[in-house]
Design an enzyme around this catalytic site. Structure first.
Site, PDB file in Angstrom:
ATOM      1  N   SER A   1      -1.783  -5.177  20.408  1.00  0.00           N
ATOM      2  CA  SER A   1      -1.976  -6.364  19.559  1.00  0.00           C
ATOM      3  C   SER A   1      -0.616  -7.032  19.377  1.00  0.00           C
ATOM      4  CB  SER A   1      -2.544  -5.973  18.182  1.00  0.00           C
ATOM      5  OG  SER A   1      -1.502  -5.473  17.345  1.00  0.00           O
TER       6      SER A   1
ATOM      7  N   GLN B   1       4.177   5.857  12.652  1.00  0.00           N
ATOM      8  CA  GLN B   1       3.105   6.309  11.767  1.00  0.00           C
ATOM      9  C   GLN B   1       1.727   5.954  12.324  1.00  0.00           C
ATOM     10  OE1 GLN B   1       2.910   6.302   7.058  1.00  0.00           O
ATOM     11  NE2 GLN B   1       2.666   4.264   7.860  1.00  0.00           N
TER      12      GLN B   1
ATOM     13  N   VAL C   1     -18.729   1.295  14.189  1.00  0.00           N
ATOM     14  CA  VAL C   1     -17.993   1.951  15.282  1.00  0.00           C
ATOM     15  C   VAL C   1     -17.895   0.942  16.419  1.00  0.00           C
ATOM     16  CG1 VAL C   1     -18.120   3.794  16.997  1.00  0.00           C
ATOM     17  CG2 VAL C   1     -18.738   4.256  14.614  1.00  0.00           C
ATOM     18  N   TYR C   2     -16.660   0.647  16.845  1.00  0.00           N
ATOM     19  CA  TYR C   2     -16.475  -0.350  17.903  1.00  0.00           C
ATOM     20  C   TYR C   2     -16.742   0.290  19.264  1.00  0.00           C
ATOM     21  CZ  TYR C   2     -13.991  -3.158  14.370  1.00  0.00           C
ATOM     22  OH  TYR C   2     -13.654  -3.878  13.258  1.00  0.00           O
TER      23      TYR C   2
ATOM     24  N   TYR D   1       0.651  -7.665  16.491  1.00  0.00           N
ATOM     25  CA  TYR D   1       1.297  -6.855  15.445  1.00  0.00           C
ATOM     26  C   TYR D   1       2.053  -5.680  16.069  1.00  0.00           C
ATOM     27  CZ  TYR D   1       1.489  -2.747  12.459  1.00  0.00           C
ATOM     28  OH  TYR D   1       1.901  -1.593  11.841  1.00  0.00           O
ATOM     29  N   HIS D   2       1.372  -4.925  16.939  1.00  0.00           N
ATOM     30  CA  HIS D   2       2.033  -3.762  17.544  1.00  0.00           C
ATOM     31  C   HIS D   2       3.204  -4.197  18.425  1.00  0.00           C
ATOM     32  CE1 HIS D   2      -1.896  -1.925  16.390  1.00  0.00           C
ATOM     33  NE2 HIS D   2      -1.094  -0.937  16.043  1.00  0.00           N
TER      34      HIS D   2
ATOM     35  N   TYR E   1       0.836  -1.213   0.000  1.00  0.00           N
ATOM     36  CA  TYR E   1       0.000   0.000   0.000  1.00  0.00           C
ATOM     37  C   TYR E   1       0.869   1.260   0.000  1.00  0.00           C
ATOM     38  CZ  TYR E   1      -3.431   3.349   1.963  1.00  0.00           C
ATOM     39  OH  TYR E   1      -4.239   4.432   2.200  1.00  0.00           O
TER      40      TYR E   1
ATOM     41  N   LYS F   1       6.152  -4.551  16.336  1.00  0.00           N
ATOM     42  CA  LYS F   1       6.737  -3.256  15.961  1.00  0.00           C
ATOM     43  C   LYS F   1       7.607  -2.706  17.102  1.00  0.00           C
ATOM     44  CE  LYS F   1       5.571  -1.634  12.425  1.00  0.00           C
ATOM     45  NZ  LYS F   1       6.055  -1.915  11.048  1.00  0.00           N
TER      46      LYS F   1
ATOM     47  N   THR G   1       4.907   2.364  14.359  1.00  0.00           N
ATOM     48  CA  THR G   1       3.505   2.779  14.430  1.00  0.00           C
ATOM     49  C   THR G   1       3.248   3.509  15.742  1.00  0.00           C
ATOM     50  OG1 THR G   1       1.359   1.841  15.052  1.00  0.00           O
ATOM     51  CG2 THR G   1       3.124   0.289  14.737  1.00  0.00           C
TER      52      THR G   1
ATOM     53  N   ARG H   1       1.358  -9.828   1.058  1.00  0.00           N
ATOM     54  CA  ARG H   1       0.073  -9.154   1.270  1.00  0.00           C
ATOM     55  C   ARG H   1      -0.987  -9.685   0.300  1.00  0.00           C
ATOM     56  NH1 ARG H   1      -1.677  -4.063   3.347  1.00  0.00           N
ATOM     57  NH2 ARG H   1      -3.769  -3.694   2.611  1.00  0.00           N
TER      58      ARG H   1
HETATM   59  N1  LIG Z   1      -0.822   1.538   6.234  1.00  0.00           N
HETATM   60  C1  LIG Z   1      -0.873   2.086   7.422  1.00  0.00           C
HETATM   61  O1  LIG Z   1      -1.861   2.724   7.785  1.00  0.00           O
HETATM   62  C2  LIG Z   1       0.290   1.955   8.377  1.00  0.00           C
HETATM   63  C3  LIG Z   1       0.236   2.645   9.597  1.00  0.00           C
HETATM   64  C4  LIG Z   1       1.315   2.548  10.457  1.00  0.00           C
HETATM   65  C5  LIG Z   1       2.409   1.788  10.128  1.00  0.00           C
HETATM   66  N2  LIG Z   1       2.440   1.110   8.944  1.00  0.00           N
HETATM   67  C6  LIG Z   1       3.631   0.320   8.630  1.00  0.00           C
HETATM   68  O2  LIG Z   1       4.067   0.661   7.336  1.00  0.00           O
HETATM   69  C7  LIG Z   1       4.609  -0.489   6.688  1.00  0.00           C
HETATM   70  C8  LIG Z   1       3.937  -0.679   5.340  1.00  0.00           C
HETATM   71  O3  LIG Z   1       2.546  -0.811   5.538  1.00  0.00           O
HETATM   72  P1  LIG Z   1       1.554  -1.041   4.332  1.00  0.00           P
HETATM   73  O4  LIG Z   1       0.236  -0.538   4.758  1.00  0.00           O
HETATM   74  O5  LIG Z   1       2.161  -0.550   3.091  1.00  0.00           O
HETATM   75  O6  LIG Z   1       1.491  -2.633   4.328  1.00  0.00           O
HETATM   76  P2  LIG Z   1       1.468  -3.619   3.065  1.00  0.00           P
HETATM   77  O7  LIG Z   1       1.106  -4.966   3.575  1.00  0.00           O
HETATM   78  O8  LIG Z   1       0.626  -3.074   1.988  1.00  0.00           O
HETATM   79  O9  LIG Z   1       2.989  -3.566   2.591  1.00  0.00           O
HETATM   80  C9  LIG Z   1       3.986  -4.390   3.090  1.00  0.00           C
HETATM   81  C10 LIG Z   1       4.604  -5.089   1.899  1.00  0.00           C
HETATM   82  O10 LIG Z   1       5.684  -5.893   2.375  1.00  0.00           O
HETATM   83  C11 LIG Z   1       5.636  -7.145   1.745  1.00  0.00           C
HETATM   84  N3  LIG Z   1       6.292  -8.118   2.615  1.00  0.00           N
HETATM   85  C12 LIG Z   1       5.890  -8.528   3.845  1.00  0.00           C
HETATM   86  N4  LIG Z   1       6.737  -9.457   4.312  1.00  0.00           N
HETATM   87  C13 LIG Z   1       7.684  -9.634   3.376  1.00  0.00           C
HETATM   88  C14 LIG Z   1       8.810 -10.483   3.269  1.00  0.00           C
HETATM   89  N5  LIG Z   1       9.110 -11.368   4.227  1.00  0.00           N
HETATM   90  N6  LIG Z   1       9.582 -10.415   2.145  1.00  0.00           N
HETATM   91  C15 LIG Z   1       9.276  -9.545   1.153  1.00  0.00           C
HETATM   92  N7  LIG Z   1       8.201  -8.720   1.190  1.00  0.00           N
HETATM   93  C16 LIG Z   1       7.419  -8.780   2.294  1.00  0.00           C
HETATM   94  C17 LIG Z   1       4.154  -7.427   1.540  1.00  0.00           C
HETATM   95  O11 LIG Z   1       3.915  -8.357   0.498  1.00  0.00           O
HETATM   96  C18 LIG Z   1       3.607  -6.043   1.217  1.00  0.00           C
HETATM   97  O12 LIG Z   1       3.582  -5.800  -0.164  1.00  0.00           O
HETATM   98  C19 LIG Z   1       4.434  -1.648   7.642  1.00  0.00           C
HETATM   99  O13 LIG Z   1       5.635  -1.863   8.344  1.00  0.00           O
HETATM  100  C20 LIG Z   1       3.371  -1.171   8.591  1.00  0.00           C
HETATM  101  O14 LIG Z   1       3.533  -1.751   9.867  1.00  0.00           O
HETATM  102  C21 LIG Z   1       1.398   1.179   8.060  1.00  0.00           C
END
Ligand SMILES: NC(=O)c1ccc[n+]([C@@H]2O[C@H](COP(=O)([O-])OP(=O)(O)OC[C@H]3O[C@@H](n4cnc5c(N)ncnc54)[C@H](O)[C@@H]3O)[C@@H](O)[C@H]2O)c1
Length: 394
Positions: free
Chosen positions: A192, A221, A267-268, A194-195, A11, A198, A157, A35
């Site tokens: 969580s 972020q 809304v949770y 996940y967090h 993303y 991080k 995050t 993803r």
């Molecule tokens: N999107 C948000 O709102 C948000 C908010 C806070 C933090 N983040 C952080 O930003 C980062 C990116 O988030 P995002 O929303 O783009 O997520 P995303 O899942 O869209 O992007 C992560 C990408 O990394 C790839 N990936 C994961 N593990 C991998 C591996 N072992 N080898 C190769 N590729 C791998 C996935 O296929 C994916 O395309 C993450 O670390 C996330 O924790 C995102």
């Protein structure tokens, strides 16, 4: 300057790749489609079909003449990760525009980014921990062993801080204890798995900074919204992935889809949960400015990467107002909260560092929400309502 983007199909990864490329950086992206495969496995669909990473790089080259080199592979494999820093990587897609070799900056996005995914079951909790920590550990050791001057920009995050009853500082906290003073990482308390991963990432890199003098920027972020960036306006096929399900969709993106298909905004609980948010265009500005302002060796810079704060209730009301103005019958439903979290709490984070570097925020307004509604509307018929809410419980 050569920037290597780990997670370049994601993303945030793909828009970042185009952003850096447009600014004249040499860009390499790597991804293993974790993803996309997880979406398939969980039977959730993105709002529209997005070409593969190789296809997108080819479209980008065709339309701009600029090259984004592509490598497909799993970064939990340490030898694969190391090959980017020894110069022995084999590209899956590239054209010869005269750049190759070792990066100056690594942007590390390659993680499992969803809290509900990480609590879906014990297997996905394991996947989250092993994937996220191994990728971080692998990049840290590869940089230490081969290219110790490389700047690592890692996405953290705001969720690492949780919702403490005191103001949230930008990464660090001065502590006075029994007449002595020191500065520590601001206390972390995840809500969580996940967090938690991080927080562990941050700790790993802080260790690498202290032990080996690495150069690291950690961007705390908040949830990101939006799908359009300057570069995606060149061609719709360059638009980033967009999820609207509970597992991978972020809240504003989900609410817009729900409003359009007449699914009451979920809304949770009481909806007083307050977080910091930012537009996807501001993620690009922040990461870009972080790359232009690397820390000294042996320094961990931490920025809180949000532009404004909202409660869930405020986001729901805004979505309802804009949706109604466009003719949608938008309802809001306070459902039983599947998560363990405070539904009313104090929240006062500092987020000055990136503004001081020069970020010009795109605030969430009725107009910006309306523009997102207009994009989602075009794909209305593809929306699968049954995938919107899963009720993953904590
Ligand atoms: N999107 C948000 O709102 C948000 C908010 C806070 C933090 N983040 C952080 O930003 C980062 C990116 O988030 P995002 O929303 O783009 O997520 P995303 O899942 O869209 O992007 C992560 C990408 O990394 C790839 N990936 C994961 N593990 C991998 C591996 N072992 N080898 C190769 N590729 C791998 C996935 O296929 C994916 O395309 C993450 O670390 C996330 O924790 C995102």
């Amino acid at each position: 300057m050569h920037v290597l983007i780990l997670g370049g199909d994601g993303y945030l990864g793909w828009p970042s790749a185009m952003y850096f490329s447009q600014k004249g950086y040499n860009v390499t992206v790597v991804d293993n489609y974790f993803r996309r495969n997880s979406c398939l496995e969980l039977d959730v669909t993105m709002l529209y079909t997005v070409p593969t990473l190789v296809e997108r790089a080819a479209i980008w080259h065709e339309l701009t003449g600029r090259e984004i080199k592509v490598v497909i592979g799993d970064l939990t494999d340490p030898e694969f990760m190391r090959s980017f820093f020894t110069g022995s990587i084999t590209y899956d897609w590239s054209v010869d525009t005269g750049f190759s070799g070792i990066p100056d900056t690594v942007v590390h996005y390659a993680e499992q980014p969803s809290a509900p995914y990480s609590l879906f079951n014990y297997k996905y909790a394991n996947t989250t921990l092993t994937n996220n920590l191994l990728v971080t550990n692998n990049v840290m050791f590869a940089v230490r062993d081969y290219t110790p001057d490389v700047h690592i920009i890692k996405l953290g995050t705001m969720g690492e801080y949780g919702t403490p009853d005191i103001d949230i500082e930008e990464g660090w906290l001065d502590i006075e204890h029994k007449g002595r003073k020191d500065t520590f990482l601001f206390p972390r308390q995840a809500s969580s798995i996940y967090h938690t991963s991080k927080i562990m990432d941050t700790d790993l890199l802080w260790f690498g900074v202290r032990m080996w003098g690495l150069r690291v920027t950690d961007l705390m972020q908040g949830p990101v919204y939006g799908m359009e960036t300057e570069e995606s306006h060149i061609d719709e096929r360059l638009r980033t992935i967009f999820n609207y399900d509970e597992i991978f969709g972020t809240i504003v993106n989900r609410f817009i889809v729900q409003a359009i298909v007449g699914y009451p905004l979920t809304v949770y609980g009481r909806g007083g949960q307050t977080r910091g948010y930012l537009n996807i265009n501001d993620t690009l500005q922040c990461v870009g400015l972080a790359a232009e302002n690397p820390p000294e060796k042996g320094d961990l810079k931490i920025y809180n990467q949000i532009m404004e704060t909202f409660s869930v209730n405020q986001l729901a009301e805004m979505t309802q107002r804009v949706g109604r103005s466009l003719g949608y019958d938008v309802q809001i439903e306070n459902i039983e909260n599947p998560r363990q979290e405070a539904e009313e709490h104090y929240y006062n984070p500092t987020y000055q560092g990136l503004l001081d570097l020069g970020v010009k925020p795109h605030f969430l307004t009725d107009e910006s929400l309306e523009r997102m509604f207009r994009v989602v509307e075009q794909h209305k018929d593809a929306i699968r309502q049954e995938t919107i809410f899963r009720g993953v419980k904590w």
